[in-house]
Design a protein around this motif. Sequence first.
Motif, PDB file in Angstrom:
ATOM      1  N   ASP A  19       0.966  -1.319  -0.087  1.00 55.11           N
ATOM      2  CA  ASP A  19       0.002   0.059   0.000  1.00 55.11           C
ATOM      3  C   ASP A  19       0.966   1.160  -0.152  1.00 55.11           C
ATOM      4  OD1 ASP A  19      -1.612   2.152   0.478  1.00 55.11           O
ATOM      5  OD2 ASP A  19      -2.525   0.902   2.116  1.00 55.11           O
ATOM      6  N   PRO A  20       0.881   2.081  -1.086  1.00 54.91           N
ATOM      7  CA  PRO A  20       1.562   3.052  -1.163  1.00 54.91           C
ATOM      8  C   PRO A  20       1.424   4.486  -0.264  1.00 54.91           C
ATOM      9  CG  PRO A  20       0.266   3.184  -2.985  1.00 54.91           C
ATOM     10  CD  PRO A  20       0.124   1.860  -2.490  1.00 54.91           C
TER      11      PRO A  20
ATOM     12  N   GLY B 175      -3.615   9.356   1.797  1.00 58.84           N
ATOM     13  CA  GLY B 175      -3.131  10.653   2.720  1.00 58.84           C
ATOM     14  C   GLY B 175      -2.711  11.889   2.029  1.00 58.84           C
ATOM     15  N   ARG B 176      -2.703  11.758   0.727  1.00 58.80           N
ATOM     16  CA  ARG B 176      -2.062  13.019  -0.190  1.00 58.80           C
ATOM     17  C   ARG B 176      -3.231  13.697  -0.787  1.00 58.80           C
ATOM     18  NH1 ARG B 176       3.189  14.008  -0.916  1.00 58.80           N
ATOM     19  NH2 ARG B 176       4.375  13.097   0.904  1.00 58.80           N
ATOM     20  N   ASP B 177      -3.563  14.831  -1.048  1.00 58.40           N
ATOM     21  CA  ASP B 177      -4.598  15.826  -1.960  1.00 58.40           C
ATOM     22  C   ASP B 177      -3.888  15.898  -3.273  1.00 58.40           C
ATOM     23  OD1 ASP B 177      -6.541  17.040  -2.594  1.00 58.40           O
ATOM     24  OD2 ASP B 177      -6.013  18.938  -1.571  1.00 58.40           O
TER      25      ASP B 177
ATOM     26  N   GLU C 296      -5.213  10.476  -5.933  1.00 58.65           N
ATOM     27  CA  GLU C 296      -6.720  10.140  -5.660  1.00 58.65           C
ATOM     28  C   GLU C 296      -7.277   9.300  -6.820  1.00 58.65           C
ATOM     29  OE1 GLU C 296      -8.291  14.291  -5.815  1.00 58.65           O
ATOM     30  OE2 GLU C 296      -7.684  14.720  -3.899  1.00 58.65           O
ATOM     31  N   ARG C 297      -7.100   9.504  -7.846  1.00 59.65           N
ATOM     32  CA  ARG C 297      -7.317   8.594  -9.052  1.00 59.65           C
ATOM     33  C   ARG C 297      -7.233   7.083  -8.964  1.00 59.65           C
ATOM     34  NH1 ARG C 297     -11.709   9.949  -9.594  1.00 59.65           N
ATOM     35  NH2 ARG C 297     -11.922   8.698 -10.926  1.00 59.65           N
ATOM     36  N   TYR C 298      -5.857   6.997  -8.570  1.00 58.33           N
ATOM     37  CA  TYR C 298      -5.310   5.489  -7.779  1.00 58.33           C
ATOM     38  C   TYR C 298      -6.405   5.161  -7.060  1.00 58.33           C
ATOM     39  CZ  TYR C 298      -1.331   5.035 -11.050  1.00 58.33           C
ATOM     40  OH  TYR C 298      -0.565   4.791 -12.156  1.00 58.33           O
ATOM     41  N   CYS C 299      -6.819   5.804  -5.798  1.00 62.93           N
ATOM     42  CA  CYS C 299      -7.219   5.215  -4.696  1.00 62.93           C
ATOM     43  C   CYS C 299      -8.852   4.948  -5.240  1.00 62.93           C
ATOM     44  CB  CYS C 299      -7.383   6.238  -3.529  1.00 62.93           C
ATOM     45  SG  CYS C 299      -5.884   6.500  -2.752  1.00 62.93           S
TER      46      CYS C 299
ATOM     47  N   VAL D 197       8.667   8.692  -1.884  1.00 63.86           N
ATOM     48  CA  VAL D 197       8.073   8.119  -3.230  1.00 63.86           C
ATOM     49  C   VAL D 197       6.847   8.998  -3.343  1.00 63.86           C
ATOM     50  CG1 VAL D 197       6.755   6.107  -4.343  1.00 63.86           C
ATOM     51  CG2 VAL D 197       8.866   5.762  -2.697  1.00 63.86           C
ATOM     52  N   ARG D 198       6.068   9.325  -2.484  1.00 64.23           N
ATOM     53  CA  ARG D 198       4.840   9.908  -2.904  1.00 64.23           C
ATOM     54  C   ARG D 198       5.360  11.385  -3.341  1.00 64.23           C
ATOM     55  NH1 ARG D 198       2.907   7.054   1.697  1.00 64.23           N
ATOM     56  NH2 ARG D 198       3.605   8.641   3.071  1.00 64.23           N
ATOM     57  N   ASP D 199       6.222  12.136  -2.733  1.00 63.66           N
ATOM     58  CA  ASP D 199       6.886  13.431  -3.005  1.00 63.66           C
ATOM     59  C   ASP D 199       7.406  13.283  -4.534  1.00 63.66           C
ATOM     60  OD1 ASP D 199       6.241  14.273  -0.552  1.00 63.66           O
ATOM     61  OD2 ASP D 199       8.482  14.150   0.152  1.00 63.66           O
ATOM     62  N   ARG D 200       8.146  12.225  -4.910  1.00 60.66           N
ATOM     63  CA  ARG D 200       8.694  12.158  -6.082  1.00 60.66           C
ATOM     64  C   ARG D 200       7.338  12.025  -7.221  1.00 60.66           C
ATOM     65  NH1 ARG D 200      12.124  15.033  -6.603  1.00 60.66           N
ATOM     66  NH2 ARG D 200      12.660  14.138  -8.729  1.00 60.66           N
ATOM     67  N   LEU D 201       6.235  11.117  -6.738  1.00 57.67           N
ATOM     68  CA  LEU D 201       5.517  11.058  -7.858  1.00 57.67           C
ATOM     69  C   LEU D 201       4.831  12.482  -8.327  1.00 57.67           C
ATOM     70  CD1 LEU D 201       3.502   9.288  -9.320  1.00 57.67           C
ATOM     71  CD2 LEU D 201       1.902   8.963  -7.373  1.00 57.67           C
TER      72      LEU D 201
END
Length: 342
Positions: free
Chosen positions: A273-274, A278-280, A285-288, A313-317
Amino acid sequence: MRVVLPAGTTETALIDGISAAGAAPELMEHTPSADVEILAYGEPVMSPVTPVSPNGCPTPAAVTRAVREVVDFDVAVVDAGLTQSTAAPTVDLGVEPGTDVREAVAVPAADAVFDHAYDYGASLPDDELLIGETVPGGTTTALGVLTALGEPTAVSSSLPENPIERKRRVVDEALAASDFEPGDCEGRPLEAIEAVGDPVQPTVAGIAAGALEAGTEVTLAGGTQMIAVAAVLRHAGIDAPLSIATTSFVADEQGDRLEAACDRVDTDLTITDPGFDGRDHVAMERYCAGEAKEGVAMGGALSLVPDDEMAAVRDRLEAVCTRLGIDGSGEESPTTEEPRGL
């Protein structure tokens, strides 16, 4: 660690409503070529499309690239039937694009593809391999192969609502065109691929088989498409230990069926689970929301990330999305002029 990414195409993806991997048929065939450029360079270089859905969901290549920027790994791209050329360095095994599974032969010379891929996999010097895939329409061909082998299972989808009944109708037509009934190819997996598969399948299976024979630890990086590959390996008599690594998005859709399918083909299962909830940001959001879910070795790449580096990783995405012309709200960046297709 090396990530091996076979990339190919099949005309099956052009069947209406089957795949979200192309906003229009003329763009879809560019998606795998763009995927491997994003993984290699961080953005498309020669490909004329940026694979992003109309809702702002980027190709899983963006996630795999984000992981690569945090947890470095080597990449080997294998041309497994690309229709369009790519600027990314590729290994050419002489694989041709696949035809529509509703034709009598979907993958000509599947046995030769497997043999060439086997030799390549056996030659790799690595102790561990992650093998992924990018092929629009691949969940439909996975269902075709599993059905031909007599392996009852559902498959995932790149769409939020899985058109599984439409896929089953296509598979029924495909089996009839090849004069097969469900289960007729039990123990003959390359015949199943030749009849109702895609060219990425014998490429992945061959690389995995060769690597396993050489004593390399192999993880199939993907979801239900990789269950089909694992079934191919087991039906070919290859009983070496094998793992599948996928995302929580596939696991959420499949539920208990995912673990049951892995049990049937005797593979270990890793689910990551990445933490996108928890990110706006529109991409996460579309993956979720159920778009994309898996592909381009995303689940396998995420499994390499230590827990304390997943936020990076979320930052880099987000940074990769900016390079792809997606801002956090889903609006197109004014610097992005490329047509899109996922």
